[in-house]
Design a protein around this motif. Structure first.
Motif, PDB file in Angstrom:
ATOM      1  N   LEU A  69       0.835  -1.206   0.000  1.00 34.22           N
ATOM      2  CA  LEU A  69       0.000   0.000   0.000  1.00 34.22           C
ATOM      3  C   LEU A  69       0.872   1.259   0.000  1.00 34.22           C
ATOM      4  CD1 LEU A  69      -2.910  -0.913   2.451  1.00 34.22           C
ATOM      5  CD2 LEU A  69      -3.094  -0.442   0.003  1.00 34.22           C
ATOM      6  N   PHE A  70       1.928   1.241   0.809  1.00 33.63           N
ATOM      7  CA  PHE A  70       2.855   2.379   0.827  1.00 33.63           C
ATOM      8  C   PHE A  70       3.579   2.507  -0.516  1.00 33.63           C
ATOM      9  CE2 PHE A  70       2.752   1.810   5.574  1.00 33.63           C
ATOM     10  CZ  PHE A  70       2.259   3.076   5.861  1.00 33.63           C
TER      11      PHE A  70
ATOM     12  N   GLU B 122       4.259   4.974  -5.994  1.00 31.66           N
ATOM     13  CA  GLU B 122       4.257   4.787  -7.456  1.00 31.66           C
ATOM     14  C   GLU B 122       3.238   5.684  -8.141  1.00 31.66           C
ATOM     15  OE1 GLU B 122       6.476   2.931  -9.200  1.00 31.66           O
ATOM     16  OE2 GLU B 122       7.393   2.786  -7.218  1.00 31.66           O
ATOM     17  N   LEU B 123       2.179   6.067  -7.429  1.00 36.88           N
ATOM     18  CA  LEU B 123       1.174   6.947  -8.028  1.00 36.88           C
ATOM     19  C   LEU B 123       1.769   8.296  -8.435  1.00 36.88           C
ATOM     20  CD1 LEU B 123      -2.014   6.322  -5.829  1.00 36.88           C
ATOM     21  CD2 LEU B 123      -1.655   5.661  -8.216  1.00 36.88           C
ATOM     22  N   LYS B 124       2.874   8.680  -7.791  1.00 42.65           N
ATOM     23  CA  LYS B 124       3.534   9.945  -8.151  1.00 42.65           C
ATOM     24  C   LYS B 124       4.082   9.904  -9.579  1.00 42.65           C
ATOM     25  CE  LYS B 124       4.925  10.599  -3.327  1.00 42.65           C
ATOM     26  NZ  LYS B 124       6.061  10.637  -2.375  1.00 42.65           N
ATOM     27  N   ASP B 125       4.386   8.688 -10.055  1.00 39.87           N
ATOM     28  CA  ASP B 125       4.937   8.531 -11.407  1.00 39.87           C
ATOM     29  C   ASP B 125       3.868   8.153 -12.423  1.00 39.87           C
ATOM     30  OD1 ASP B 125       7.533   9.068 -10.524  1.00 39.87           O
ATOM     31  OD2 ASP B 125       7.854   6.982  -9.936  1.00 39.87           O
ATOM     32  N   LEU B 126       2.617   8.100 -11.995  1.00 39.40           N
ATOM     33  CA  LEU B 126       1.528   7.728 -12.893  1.00 39.40           C
ATOM     34  C   LEU B 126       1.442   8.725 -14.058  1.00 39.40           C
ATOM     35  CD1 LEU B 126      -0.873   5.767 -13.291  1.00 39.40           C
ATOM     36  CD2 LEU B 126      -2.294   7.412 -12.054  1.00 39.40           C
ATOM     37  N   GLY B 127       1.371   8.203 -15.267  1.00 44.16           N
ATOM     38  CA  GLY B 127       1.272   9.059 -16.440  1.00 44.16           C
ATOM     39  C   GLY B 127       2.611   9.460 -17.016  1.00 44.16           C
TER      40      GLY B 127
ATOM     41  N   ILE C 248       1.664  -0.332 -12.752  1.00 49.27           N
ATOM     42  CA  ILE C 248       1.918  -0.223 -11.313  1.00 49.27           C
ATOM     43  C   ILE C 248       1.580  -1.525 -10.607  1.00 49.27           C
ATOM     44  CG2 ILE C 248       1.155   0.898  -9.179  1.00 49.27           C
ATOM     45  CD1 ILE C 248       0.936   3.501 -10.696  1.00 49.27           C
ATOM     46  N   PHE C 249       0.430  -2.121 -10.960  1.00 47.45           N
ATOM     47  CA  PHE C 249       0.041  -3.383 -10.328  1.00 47.45           C
ATOM     48  C   PHE C 249       0.986  -4.517 -10.721  1.00 47.45           C
ATOM     49  CE2 PHE C 249      -4.258  -1.333  -9.979  1.00 47.45           C
ATOM     50  CZ  PHE C 249      -4.296  -1.341  -8.591  1.00 47.45           C
TER      51      PHE C 249
END
Length: 356
Positions: A29-30, A35-40, A49-50
């Motif tokens: 989760l952390f 990783e969401l910061k690098d999304l896109g 990501i998954f």
């Protein structure tokens, strides 16, 4: 294996796997949040990501096994103590030593699973995860083989044979194709240094231009190469001791020694790999005095806090000793095994006091 021993082994395994599942979920989760910061960025989307989380999970599983064994043992043995099961077992003839032996049998099973994951699954999955993330973010096709790193950038195919310690490249070949996929030019450079702003400085260049009519060759001392190939993309070929199996580490240490290069870091990583499965036994041994020697009524939260403090304290001390060993160039096997030996000695002393 009698009924009581089998029961303790089964419950310890159950508690350890529940603990590792919870810790793995929390850790992922952390990681997912980071990783969401690098999304896109490039083509790095949720699907990637998954995939990345799935591929890095075996490494996390391997690293979390000792802490999970500690937490699972504290929880299960603590619950048995609170429910008077340990008293009943001892009344039935199972000694404290017999309980510890059952805990160690469970530890042997956990160690076997940990070694299989850490040696045969985690290194390959970790390298694949790094490749997936970097190539998705840079939108370039990358292939890492024994002949170096291959990249595709539009109509250009780039081969990098060596990456130096300072981040510069050596022995680089650039092949450019035309619209019909015919070879148009071939460029070889002895060295390339990143200048920033997507620019590399090529040195000692030999270039051949090819057409249907003729082929011309020329050479020059240096040239600026405009390319979107970023230094971060090349990190996937840098040897990371934490992502190698024990066999690969042994081979790489031999390679470094044969070439008269420093191998201290990789030797320490190798011996850390050797000792890491034994840490599971150490953690299980450490948990026993805190359950058998503590009177009933201690709640689950208190036991989990004990486990967290012990686990974090051991990891901090282990890392401090490891860094000191690297700085002062101490004996790698000794540095790797010292924290575990110290913890084992303290646990055995505590158990002898309990039995007394």
């Amino acid at each position: 294996m009698n009924v009581l021993t089998s029961y303790v082994v089964r419950e310890i395994l159950k508690g350890s796997f529940i603990a590792i599942l919870l810790l793995l979920t929390l850790f992922n989760l952390f990681t997912f949040s980071d990783e969401l910061k690098d999304l896109g960025k490039g083509s790095y989307d949720l699907k990637n990501i998954f995939y990345y989380l799935a591929l890095t999970s075996p490494t996390v599983f391997y690293e979390l096994m000792p802490a999970s064994a500690l937490l699972g043992s504290l929880f299960i043995l603590g619950a048995m103590g609170n429910n008077r099961e340990l008293i009943a077992m001892r009344a039935a003839g199972l000694s404290v030593l017999g309980i510890i032996r059952a805990v160690m049998v469970a530890g042997a099973i956990l160690v076997t699973i940990s070694v299989l994951v850490g040696e045969f699954i985690a290194p390959v999955a970790e390298r694949t995860a790094r490749m997936l993330k970097v190539t998705a973010q840079n939108e370039q096709v990358v292939m890492n083989v024994k002949y170096g790193l291959w990249l595709r950038e539009g109509k250009k195919f780039i081969n990098v044979r060596k990456i130096q310690d300072d981040g510069s490249l050596a022995d680089i070949s650039i092949y450019e194709l035309d619209d019909q996929r015919h070879l148009r030019s071939s460029t070889h450079a002895e060295k390339a240094t990143f200048q920033g702003n997507q620019q590399w400085k090529l040195e000692a260049i030999k270039q051949s231009d090819i057409s249907l009519e003729q082929m011309t060759a020329n050479s020059r001392n240096d040239q600026i190469w405009q390319s979107s190939v970023a230094p971060d993309l090349l990190k996937i070929v840098v040897v990371n001791p934490n992502n190698l199996s024990m066999y690969d580490l042994a081979m790489y240490v031999d390679f470094l020694k044969d070439n008269h290069q420093k191998s201290q870091e990789f030797e320490l990583a190798f011996w850390g790999r050797v000792v890491n499965p034994l840490i599971v036994f150490v953690m299980l041994l450490v948990s026993a005095p805190f359950v058998i020697g503590v009177k009933r009524g201690v709640n689950v939260g208190a036991r989990m806090m004990i486990g967290v403090v012990i686990g974090m304290g051991f990891n901090i001390i282990d890392k401090i000793v490891g860094h000191m060993g690297l700085i002062y160039e101490l004996n790698p096997p000794l540095i790797a095994v010292l924290p575990s030996l110290t913890a084992s000695a303290l646990a055995l002393f505590a158990l002898s006091r309990v039995q007394a």
